[in-house]
Design a protein around this motif. Structure first.
Motif, mmCIF file in Angstrom:
data_model
loop_
_atom_site.group_PDB
_atom_site.id
_atom_site.type_symbol
_atom_site.label_atom_id
_atom_site.label_comp_id
_atom_site.label_asym_id
_atom_site.label_seq_id
_atom_site.Cartn_x
_atom_site.Cartn_y
_atom_site.Cartn_z
ATOM 1 N N TRP A 102 3.821 -11.163 4.633
ATOM 2 C CA TRP A 102 3.810 -11.704 3.275
ATOM 3 C C TRP A 102 4.619 -10.851 2.306
ATOM 4 C CZ3 TRP A 102 1.081 -10.601 -1.494
ATOM 5 C CH2 TRP A 102 1.111 -11.672 -2.410
ATOM 6 N N THR A 103 4.629 -9.535 2.525
ATOM 7 C CA THR A 103 5.353 -8.613 1.638
ATOM 8 C C THR A 103 6.748 -8.285 2.152
ATOM 9 O OG1 THR A 103 4.429 -6.680 2.773
ATOM 10 C CG2 THR A 103 3.197 -7.548 0.882
ATOM 11 N N HIS A 104 7.171 -8.957 3.239
ATOM 12 C CA HIS A 104 8.498 -8.719 3.821
ATOM 13 C C HIS A 104 8.643 -7.258 4.260
ATOM 14 C CE1 HIS A 104 9.648 -12.749 2.593
ATOM 15 N NE2 HIS A 104 9.243 -12.471 1.358
ATOM 16 N N ASP A 105 7.613 -6.764 4.962
ATOM 17 C CA ASP A 105 7.617 -5.440 5.596
ATOM 18 C C ASP A 105 7.701 -4.282 4.603
ATOM 19 O OD1 ASP A 105 7.497 -6.650 8.089
ATOM 20 O OD2 ASP A 105 9.677 -6.824 8.212
ATOM 21 N N ARG A 106 7.142 -4.456 3.415
ATOM 22 C CA ARG A 106 7.066 -3.345 2.463
ATOM 23 C C ARG A 106 5.762 -2.578 2.712
ATOM 24 N NH1 ARG A 106 8.581 -6.197 -3.200
ATOM 25 N NH2 ARG A 106 7.459 -7.916 -2.200
ATOM 26 N N VAL A 107 5.904 -1.346 3.150
ATOM 27 C CA VAL A 107 4.778 -0.564 3.654
ATOM 28 C C VAL A 107 3.741 -0.296 2.562
ATOM 29 C CG1 VAL A 107 4.082 1.649 4.639
ATOM 30 C CG2 VAL A 107 6.131 0.491 5.483
ATOM 31 N N MET A 108 4.174 0.200 1.403
ATOM 32 C CA MET A 108 3.222 0.585 0.366
ATOM 33 C C MET A 108 2.416 -0.614 -0.134
ATOM 34 S SD MET A 108 1.811 2.951 -1.323
ATOM 35 C CE MET A 108 2.902 4.339 -1.018
ATOM 36 N N VAL A 109 3.076 -1.724 -0.382
ATOM 37 C CA VAL A 109 2.367 -2.909 -0.849
ATOM 38 C C VAL A 109 1.401 -3.414 0.209
ATOM 39 C CG1 VAL A 109 2.621 -5.256 -1.750
ATOM 40 C CG2 VAL A 109 4.327 -3.517 -2.315
ATOM 41 N N SER A 110 1.817 -3.363 1.476
ATOM 42 C CA SER A 110 0.944 -3.799 2.572
ATOM 43 C C SER A 110 -0.310 -2.940 2.657
ATOM 44 C CB SER A 110 1.714 -3.743 3.893
ATOM 45 O OG SER A 110 2.803 -4.633 3.883
ATOM 46 N N MET A 111 -0.158 -1.632 2.435
ATOM 47 C CA MET A 111 -1.330 -0.753 2.436
ATOM 48 C C MET A 111 -2.285 -1.112 1.298
ATOM 49 S SD MET A 111 -0.051 3.080 3.413
ATOM 50 C CE MET A 111 0.604 3.472 5.023
ATOM 51 N N LEU A 112 -1.717 -1.392 0.112
ATOM 52 C CA LEU A 112 -2.568 -1.752 -1.023
ATOM 53 C C LEU A 112 -3.340 -3.042 -0.755
ATOM 54 C CD1 LEU A 112 -0.136 -0.923 -3.976
ATOM 55 C CD2 LEU A 112 -2.231 0.303 -3.344
ATOM 56 N N LEU A 113 -2.752 -3.954 -0.022
ATOM 57 C CA LEU A 113 -3.419 -5.223 0.281
ATOM 58 C C LEU A 113 -4.389 -5.118 1.456
ATOM 59 C CD1 LEU A 113 -0.385 -7.686 -0.058
ATOM 60 C CD2 LEU A 113 -2.282 -7.392 -1.665
ATOM 61 N N THR A 114 -4.211 -4.114 2.291
ATOM 62 C CA THR A 114 -4.957 -4.065 3.557
ATOM 63 C C THR A 114 -6.094 -3.042 3.559
ATOM 64 O OG1 THR A 114 -2.982 -4.748 4.773
ATOM 65 C CG2 THR A 114 -4.744 -3.724 6.043
ATOM 66 N N LEU A 115 -5.786 -1.796 3.211
ATOM 67 C CA LEU A 115 -6.758 -0.717 3.418
ATOM 68 C C LEU A 115 -8.048 -0.888 2.620
ATOM 69 C CD1 LEU A 115 -4.499 2.446 3.738
ATOM 70 C CD2 LEU A 115 -5.504 1.013 5.522
ATOM 71 N N PRO A 116 -8.038 -1.246 1.332
ATOM 72 C CA PRO A 116 -9.327 -1.413 0.637
ATOM 73 C C PRO A 116 -10.223 -2.442 1.317
ATOM 74 C CG PRO A 116 -7.533 -1.332 -0.950
ATOM 75 C CD PRO A 116 -6.896 -1.427 0.408
ATOM 76 N N PHE A 117 -9.631 -3.579 1.705
ATOM 77 C CA PHE A 117 -10.429 -4.624 2.353
ATOM 78 C C PHE A 117 -10.972 -4.150 3.703
ATOM 79 C CE2 PHE A 117 -10.530 -8.120 5.436
ATOM 80 C CZ PHE A 117 -11.541 -8.884 4.874
ATOM 81 N N MET A 118 -10.122 -3.494 4.521
ATOM 82 C CA MET A 118 -10.559 -3.071 5.855
ATOM 83 C C MET A 118 -11.612 -1.959 5.781
ATOM 84 S SD MET A 118 -9.176 -5.156 7.832
ATOM 85 C CE MET A 118 -10.034 -4.413 9.210
ATOM 86 N N MET A 119 -11.516 -1.076 4.784
ATOM 87 C CA MET A 119 -12.539 -0.043 4.637
ATOM 88 C C MET A 119 -13.888 -0.659 4.270
ATOM 89 S SD MET A 119 -11.361 2.845 5.511
ATOM 90 C CE MET A 119 -12.776 3.798 4.965
ATOM 91 N N LEU A 120 -13.866 -1.655 3.385
ATOM 92 C CA LEU A 120 -15.111 -2.346 3.039
ATOM 93 C C LEU A 120 -15.663 -3.111 4.236
ATOM 94 C CD1 LEU A 120 -14.186 -3.679 -0.521
ATOM 95 C CD2 LEU A 120 -15.879 -1.917 0.026
ATOM 96 N N LEU A 121 -14.790 -3.805 4.952
ATOM 97 C CA LEU A 121 -15.237 -4.560 6.124
ATOM 98 C C LEU A 121 -15.781 -3.638 7.211
ATOM 99 C CD1 LEU A 121 -15.364 -7.419 7.360
ATOM 100 C CD2 LEU A 121 -13.108 -6.984 8.356
ATOM 101 N N GLY A 122 -15.192 -2.448 7.317
ATOM 102 C CA GLY A 122 -15.633 -1.503 8.343
ATOM 103 C C GLY A 122 -17.055 -1.020 8.137
ATOM 104 N N ASN A 123 -17.582 -1.141 6.921
ATOM 105 C CA ASN A 123 -18.956 -0.727 6.653
ATOM 106 C C ASN A 123 -19.975 -1.817 6.951
ATOM 107 O OD1 ASN A 123 -18.480 1.940 5.690
ATOM 108 N ND2 ASN A 123 -17.660 1.076 3.799
#
Length: 376
Positions: A102-123
């Motif tokens: 969705w972000t056309h392989d932009r690493v920083m934006v992908s992290m902002l969209l992914t890590l908060p959600f995955m950390m919450l889901l991991g709990n």
């Protein structure tokens, strides 16, 4: 400061040597840990050989990483962990790949969209301790570069390979059975109970033996920790038998003592703690009238007989029961009953002021002997 550090290093090195020696000369927790560690390493190497060397997978790291986590304490735990881990890794892979697309392989934006959600889901509690793998997998995916349908498929396949290899090695290469642990921990508990009773018996024979009452109370209280270890070992033995081919693939040794023994020794430990607490109260409170020296001497004899019975029980547990040991235990109990009868007679001769403490000690001693009776 340096002396404390050096002392810590020496103590740690001594523990390492002791554990290594125990793992080499006898079966026990140390050897179990050694075997499971080598199995986890073998699973990782095998997973890398299949995914990285044979298949030449682009993200071969996921296979050995998953395989290590799959070599759990029990086969059932490996299966449960595998399901949890594969589910959370799949979610992490798919979410991170979608974010990259969705972000056309932009690493920083992908992290902002992914890590908060995955950390919450991991709990989420259904993922247990495996929840953290969702975020770490997402990091691998995002930092790995371009996301496509092919690379996502590769990552899921590598995870599945690692999970399968880890599970197969844990289930069919010296599968952990945990039957011996219950007996080992129960042996330790009975041995510690014998030591506490012996120390109390020896101290009560001394003229000022009650000065050690605080130490007896502390040692008796520590029995609850050993009792908890027995309970935990029982849990692992029950879980270790689920979905485990170990009973057919390797020698499992003798079955653990029945669950009734856990309850019995729990009551024995409670009695020992009650005796130690009463003696400590007698030592701490100057307003309490102590029983006569004759009463304390006879109480010492009762505790000494109880300690002797515990010693025989330790041998019975270690040898899984022999006729000679049972005869010795059965012969020791009447001697203990006679000592208890003499203690009862001595109680009736006490002055009224000493009846409160003496009566409590007598009741706890009788309850202790009741639990140590062969019929118990």
């Amino acid at each position: 400061m340096l002396s404390h550090v050096w002392k810590w290093v020496v103590q740690e090195w001594a523990e390492v040597r002791r554990s290594t020696r125990a793992a080499c000369i006898e079966a026990g927790p140390e050897r179990d840990t050694f075997v499971q560690s080598l199995k986890a390493a073998a699973a990782a190497i095998a997973a890398w050989a299949v995914s990285g060397w044979w298949f030449q997978a682009p993200m071969a790291l996921l296979a050995p990483w998953t395989a290590i986590a799959m070599v759990g304490t029990t086969v059932y735990q490996s299966v449960r962990t595998g399901i949890q881990q594969f589910a959370i890794i799949t979610l992490g892979t798919l979410w991170a790949s979608a974010a990259m697309a969705w972000t056309h392989d932009r690493v920083m934006v992908s992290m902002l969209l992914t890590l908060p959600f995955m950390m919450l889901l991991g709990n989420y509690r259904r993922f247990g301790s495996q929840g953290i793998y969702g975020a770490t997998t997402a990091l691998f995916v995002i930092t790995g570069g371009v996301a496509s349908t092919s690379t996502v498929g590769h990552r899921l396949l590598e995870t599945l390979i690692g999970a399968a290899i880890g599970l197969l090695i844990n289930a069919f290469v010296l599968p952990p059975v945990h039957l011996r642990s219950v007996r080992d921990h129960l042996l330790r508990l009975v041995g510690e109970t014998e030591d506490v009773l012996g120390a109390m018996a020896a101290g009560l024979r001394e003229e000022d033996g009650l000065k050690n009452a605080e130490g007896w109370h502390r040692s008796a209280g520590a029995l609850t920790l050993s009792l908890q270890s027995v309970s935990e070992a029982r849990y692992w033995a029950m879980e270790g038998s689920r979905w485990n081919p170990g009973g057919r693939l390797r020698r499992t040794g003798s079955m653990p003592p029945p669950f009734a023994e856990d309850d019995r020794w729990s009551r024995v430990c409670t009695g020992v703690l009650a005796l130690a607490r009463t003696l400590k109260g007698l030592s701490d409170d100057a307003e309490l009238t102590a029983p006569s020296p004759d009463f304390l001497r006879l109480l010492s004899d009762v505790l000494d007989q109880a300690s002797h019975i515990c010693a025989i029980e330790t041998e019975l547990l270690a040898q899984t029961g022999t006729a000679e040991l049972r005869e010795r235990r059965d012969a020791a109990y009447p001697e203990a009953r006679r000592a208890l009868g003499l203690l009862t007679e001595a109680f009736h001769r006490q002055v009224p002021q000493a009846s409160a403490v003496g009566g409590e000690l007598l009741i706890e001693a009788r309850q202790l002997m009741l639990e140590l009776a062969p019929s118990a």
